[in-house]
Enzyme design. Structure first.
Site, mmCIF file in Angstrom:
data_model
loop_
_atom_site.group_PDB
_atom_site.id
_atom_site.type_symbol
_atom_site.label_atom_id
_atom_site.label_comp_id
_atom_site.label_asym_id
_atom_site.label_seq_id
_atom_site.Cartn_x
_atom_site.Cartn_y
_atom_site.Cartn_z
ATOM 1 C CB VAL A 233 -16.960 -9.043 0.545
ATOM 2 C CG1 VAL A 233 -17.154 -8.489 1.951
ATOM 3 C CG2 VAL A 233 -15.797 -10.034 0.520
ATOM 4 C CG HIS B 50 -16.159 -3.978 -1.587
ATOM 5 N ND1 HIS B 50 -17.160 -4.816 -1.141
ATOM 6 C CD2 HIS B 50 -15.622 -4.588 -2.670
ATOM 7 C CE1 HIS B 50 -17.222 -5.883 -1.918
ATOM 8 N NE2 HIS B 50 -16.304 -5.767 -2.873
ATOM 9 C CG HIS C 181 -12.971 -3.564 -6.325
ATOM 10 N ND1 HIS C 181 -12.201 -4.651 -5.951
ATOM 11 C CD2 HIS C 181 -14.259 -3.955 -6.145
ATOM 12 C CE1 HIS C 181 -12.998 -5.647 -5.572
ATOM 13 N NE2 HIS C 181 -14.251 -5.243 -5.686
HETATM 14 P P1 AMP Z 1 -16.036 -8.334 -4.539
HETATM 15 O O1 AMP Z 1 -15.847 -9.529 -5.427
HETATM 16 O O2 AMP Z 1 -16.340 -7.060 -5.301
HETATM 17 O O3 AMP Z 1 -17.036 -8.599 -3.438
HETATM 18 O O4 AMP Z 1 -14.644 -8.051 -3.864
HETATM 19 C C1 AMP Z 1 -14.284 -8.535 -2.611
HETATM 20 C C2 AMP Z 1 -12.807 -8.283 -2.469
HETATM 21 O O5 AMP Z 1 -12.460 -8.443 -1.107
HETATM 22 C C3 AMP Z 1 -11.938 -9.241 -3.277
HETATM 23 O O6 AMP Z 1 -11.137 -8.501 -4.193
HETATM 24 C C4 AMP Z 1 -11.117 -9.944 -2.211
HETATM 25 O O7 AMP Z 1 -9.805 -10.229 -2.619
HETATM 26 C C5 AMP Z 1 -11.159 -8.948 -1.068
HETATM 27 N N1 AMP Z 1 -10.921 -9.513 0.252
HETATM 28 C C6 AMP Z 1 -11.494 -10.626 0.763
HETATM 29 N N2 AMP Z 1 -11.020 -10.852 2.012
HETATM 30 C C7 AMP Z 1 -10.145 -9.851 2.277
HETATM 31 C C8 AMP Z 1 -9.316 -9.533 3.398
HETATM 32 N N3 AMP Z 1 -9.302 -10.284 4.511
HETATM 33 N N4 AMP Z 1 -8.523 -8.428 3.329
HETATM 34 C C9 AMP Z 1 -8.528 -7.668 2.215
HETATM 35 N N5 AMP Z 1 -9.283 -7.918 1.125
HETATM 36 C C10 AMP Z 1 -10.081 -8.996 1.145
#
Ligand code: AMP
Ligand code: ZN
Length: 112
Positions: free
Chosen positions: A94, A98, A100
């Site tokens: 995404v 963000h 984690h």
């Molecule tokens: P990354 O791989 O670091 O970009 O992490 C993106 C994170 O966003 C992943 O851990 C997904 O599970 C999380 N994610 C994607 N869609 C949603 C959503 N609708 N609500 C909460 N988390 C999400």
């Protein structure tokens, strides 16, 4: 950003499981948790990746929010992991910055 999932959460069009919010950041539970506790902390402004983060105050707010939530979630003493995935080889999916926050199991090193 009209087509950004996390901007839609900030704007209220998509409603995640919010744990904390202030004027700068939003924190909510990850929809696909990789540990018993998996929280995402995002800036309310659209910043694509860590490469574009040039606001040291905002950087501090993201990190301090993680530490604050660790206390609230009772994981501070046992321990936790914080991660920024950046771009393709960092595993970013995404493209809205963000942080984690993962906890509730033993973390391993090196990470995958
Ligand atoms: P990354 O791989 O670091 O970009 O992490 C993106 C994170 O966003 C992943 O851990 C997904 O599970 C999380 N994610 C994607 N869609 C949603 C959503 N609708 N609500 C909460 N988390 C999400
Ligand atoms: Zn965004």
């Amino acid at each position: 950003m009209t087509n950004c999932l996390f901007c839609k959460m900030v704007e209220g069009d998509i409603k995640p499981d919010v744990l904390y919010e202030d004027e700068s950041v939003l924190a909510f539970r990850d929809i696909n948790p990789q540990a018993p506790i998996h929280i995402l902390i995002i800036p309310k402004t659209h910043i694509s990746t860590l490469n574009e983060l040039d606001d040291t105050q905002l950087a501090g707010q993201l990190i301090q929010t993680a530490a604050k939530l660790a206390k609230i979630e009772n994981i501070a003493a046992d321990g936790y992991r914080t991660v920024f995935n950046c771009n393709a080889k960092g595993g970013q999916e995404v493209y809205h910055l963000h942080l984690h926050l993962l906890a509730g199991r033993q973390m391993t090193w090196p990470p995958g």
